[in-house]
Structure formats: C-alpha cells, structure tokens
Enzyme design. Structure first.
Site, PDB file in Angstrom:
ATOM      1  N   HIS A   1      -5.167  -3.026  -3.057  1.00 47.49           N
ATOM      2  CA  HIS A   1      -4.788  -2.078  -4.111  1.00 47.49           C
ATOM      3  C   HIS A   1      -4.663  -2.748  -5.476  1.00 47.49           C
ATOM      4  O   HIS A   1      -4.158  -2.139  -6.418  1.00 47.49           O
ATOM      5  CB  HIS A   1      -3.469  -1.384  -3.745  1.00 47.49           C
ATOM      6  CG  HIS A   1      -3.582  -0.642  -2.453  1.00 47.49           C
ATOM      7  ND1 HIS A   1      -4.097   0.632  -2.367  1.00 47.49           N
ATOM      8  CD2 HIS A   1      -3.299  -1.015  -1.184  1.00 47.49           C
ATOM      9  CE1 HIS A   1      -4.098   1.020  -1.102  1.00 47.49           C
ATOM     10  NE2 HIS A   1      -3.628   0.037  -0.360  1.00 47.49           N
TER      11      HIS A   1
ATOM     12  N   SER B   1       0.799  -1.225   0.000  1.00 49.18           N
ATOM     13  CA  SER B   1       0.000   0.000   0.000  1.00 49.18           C
ATOM     14  C   SER B   1       0.828   1.270   0.000  1.00 49.18           C
ATOM     15  O   SER B   1       0.404   2.279  -0.549  1.00 49.18           O
ATOM     16  CB  SER B   1      -0.953  -0.007   1.191  1.00 49.18           C
ATOM     17  OG  SER B   1      -0.254  -0.209   2.401  1.00 49.18           O
TER      18      SER B   1
ATOM     19  N   LYS C   1     -11.770   0.872  -1.909  1.00 56.56           N
ATOM     20  CA  LYS C   1     -10.769   1.579  -2.716  1.00 56.56           C
ATOM     21  C   LYS C   1     -11.249   1.622  -4.170  1.00 56.56           C
ATOM     22  O   LYS C   1     -12.168   2.379  -4.457  1.00 56.56           O
ATOM     23  CB  LYS C   1      -9.402   0.957  -2.479  1.00 56.56           C
ATOM     24  CG  LYS C   1      -8.976   1.269  -1.029  1.00 56.56           C
ATOM     25  CD  LYS C   1      -7.736   0.627  -0.535  1.00 56.56           C
ATOM     26  CE  LYS C   1      -7.514   1.070   0.918  1.00 56.56           C
ATOM     27  NZ  LYS C   1      -6.547   0.246   1.639  1.00 56.56           N
TER      28      LYS C   1
END
Ligand SMILES: *Cc1c(COP(=O)(O)O)cnc(C)c1O
Length: 385
Positions: A213, A185, A243
C-alpha cells in the site's frame, strides 16, 4: 453415504454458522465504469474501498499497453518463467522496479501473496528465526508458517518488544528475518521502518518490508521505505503490482545476488506459470506514470487528509483510513448507510481484522472529487462516528 454428502453437509454447517455470526462473505458482481466509478446491482456507485490508488487500472496508456502486448505475445505465457514463460517484457519491468526502488535488481512473481509465500521460505528455514508484526498481512503469516522457521510475533509497531524477542532468540538461530508491512493494509498506519532497520542491523537480521500500500502513494511514489528516508537500509523491499500499479503481480527489489538466488530457487517462480504479457506490459506503463506524474502520486494522501479534517479524525499516514466500529453488525450497518448515498465502502470483519475491531476501511484514489470527499466526511462525522 456417497463421500460428497458428508462434504456438502460440512459446507452447509460452516455456512450456517458464519451466517449466524454475520461473518458470511458474498462475492458481488462489480463492474468498473472508469475512474473511481463502479456499477453494482444496476446502480452507479463511487468506489471508496479500492486499492487502485492511482486509478491506473483504468488509465488509457496502461490499457493500451496491455492490448498491444496481448496482440504481440498472446493471452498467456504458457510456461514457468524458467522454461519458456519469460517473455521480453519481464526484464523491462524488473529494471523499472529496481530503478524506482533504488536497488540493483528486482524479481517479479505471480502476485503479492505468492511473493511472500515464495520469498520467506527461501530466506528462512528450520534453523532460522522470523520476527514479525502481529498485523502483518495474511500472506506474510502464511509464508512464515510455510518456511518451518521458528517465528515470534510482536505487538503492532512495538519496536521494544521486537528488540526483546530478537535478544531472546537470535543467538539460537542461524539466520533471522524481521518482517513488517510498510503501510498496514487494514489500519493505514505506517511501520517505524527506521527503528526496525536499527534493530535489524543490531541483531544481524534482514529487514523485509511489504509495501503493497506504499508504492505509488508514499515517498513520491517510491514507497514507504523511501518516505521514511531509509530505503538503502531495507535489503528486501517487497510489494505488489496489483494495487496502485493497477495491474497484477508481485515483486521483490533487492541486491543482484539476492535476486539471482530467488530466480533460481523460489518455488512459486519455478513451479507456477509466468504472468500474461498484458499484466507485465500494464505494469511497465503504470510505473512510467508513477515515475513521471508526482501530482497523481500525491493525490490519494492529500484527499485522505481532506477527509480526515472534514470528519474530525486524526491526520492520516496513508491513503487508507480505518473507522473502527467494533461488531460485524455495526460495520455492516455503516456500510449500508453509505451505500444509500452511493458510496461503496465494504465492511471489514474478522478474521481479516481482530475480533471486536470490525470497521469501515475507506480508501482514497487519485480520481475522487473533492466534493464527494466532503459529502462522505459529513455523513461519517454526523451519522457513523
Ligand atoms: C494485498 C496485499 C498483498 C497481496 O498482494 P496481491 O498482489 O493482491 O496478492 C500482500 N501484502 C499486503 C500488505 C497486501 O495488502
């Protein structure tokens, strides 16, 4: 002395110390104004530190799905999923996740953080072993400590050290879990997933990747294990809906029996309230876009590449670029410099990253414009690096 006096004194002492080390953090009111734009202190800024990699939190279809679900099901879910909080949208979302990840089943949790705190203590206990990358996300470390298992940490992406740790400790434990971020990250590099899958198989350990991610960005949107070409060798693909998916929640994609076990036994699923229908519906709409709009999924990495070329940095592995500067002051100064030109890039300081590696963490999202990328690269190249 009233008890809160000593409490306030302690809090003031802690704040003063953080302030003197340039480590005090402040919450800034940040108003999204569509796409990659935000407003802060009355100024329009371009957000280059969001994890909303596909800008789906602002997508009209995703917003409409959340509005419709709120009207149909209400604002909150009112109970744990195991009581009456399991509204009909959960099943649809879990099916969509399993389809994207290529697994039999999936389980949705309250957030990515809660997912790791739920799942690691379920899979490993006092007689078991957890082996994890040192740069794994804070919630992997938290879940590991909570599990009560013996844990061993290997140097970042050091497969040989992970192998040595498994060789030394596997035999003395019942079960073993090998855990890593898929995309790291704060660094933006990817884990050697195939080599870790080899290790896991050789030592009878279960490989778990945290793809917070990766989903939406790598492997045609299917994530880092797919990008590595070995998703079927990762029995536990964990991630977040908060995200690139643009909504809120966390998930694990795995086999049917593993998911059924989690749904029956994972404590944050049992003892915490189900997600609002709006969040679940938004995730469903977003996953539909991820499955069908390859171009949008490819854009963050393409823009990161363009930036790295412009700034003279090595080619990126994800939509996250770390510009490591060292001290907290240098990172704060660089962030201020970019702010002057309208670029919002938060300085990342310890303990989020190791001491001495304070940095700018620049992230790229689908709706950034090429011309803005080029301007940002020029400033980073000439004034920051
Ligand atoms: C952000 C993040 C999480 C936590 O996910 P949330 O849904 O924000 O709680 C977990 N793991 C990694 C690697 C992350 O970057």
């Amino acid at each position: 002395m009233p008890p809160n006096r000593s409490l306030d004194a302690l809090a003031r002492e802690k704040l003063a110390k953080l302030e003197s080390q340039q480590l005090l953090r402040r919450l800034h009111v940040t108003d999204p104004v569509g796409g990659a734009g935000v407003e802060r202190d009355g100024r329009r800024l371009l957000n280059f530190c969001s994890n909303d990699y596909l800008n789906l939190s602002q997508h009209p279809d995703v917003i409409q799905a959340a509005v419709d679900a709120t009207q149909r099901y209400g604002a909150g879910s009112g109970a744990s999923r195991l009581v009456t909080g399991n509204h009909p949208l959960y099943e649809e979302l879990e099916n969509a996740l399993a389809r994207l990840k290529g697994t039999d089943a999936a389980c949705v949790f309250g957030s990515g953080y809660l997912t790791n705190v739920a799942v690691i203590p379920l899979l490993a206990g006092a007689s078991d072993l957890v082996v994890l990358d040192e740069l794994s996300h804070a919630c992997i470390h938290a879940g590991t400590r909570l599990s009560g298992a013996r844990f061993e940490v290997f140097a970042h992406n050091d497969v040989e050290q992970a192998d040595r740790l498994l060789r030394a400790h596997r035999a003395g434990h019942d079960r073993a879990l090998l855990v890593t971020d898929g995309v790291f990250s704060m660094d933006g590099d990817v884990a050697p997933i195939e080599a870790l899958a080899d290790l896991a198989e050789a030592h009878d350990a279960w490989l778990m990747t945290d793809d917070a991610h990766g989903i939406g960005v790598l492997g045609d949107g299917r994530g880092s294990a797919h990008a590595a070409g070995c998703a079927e060798r990762v029995p536990l693909q964990m991630g977040t809906l908060s995200k690139a998916v643009g909504s809120y929640g966390g998930y694990v994609a795995a086999s049917a029996p593993v998911i059924a076990w989690m749904k029956s036994r994972a404590r944050p699923l049992i003892y915490s309230t189900g997600l609002p229908a709006a969040a679940v519906a938004a995730s469903i709409a977003a996953l539909h876009i991820i499955e069908t709009d390859r171009e949008r999924c490819a854009r963050p990495l393409a823009l990161a590449k363009r930036f790295c070329e412009g700034a003279g940095l090595p080619a990126p592995e994800s939509s996250i670029i770390a510009v490591v500067l060292g001290t907290p002051e240098s990172a704060l100064r660089a962030s201020e410099r970019l702010l002057a030109d309208g670029f919002l890039v938060t300085a990342i300081r310890p303990p989020t990253v190791p001491a001495g590696t304070a940095r700018l963490r620049i992230t790229f999202t689908a709706e950034h414009e090429e011309s803005d990328i080029d301007r940002l690269a020029e400033i980073v190249k000439t004034e920051i690096l």
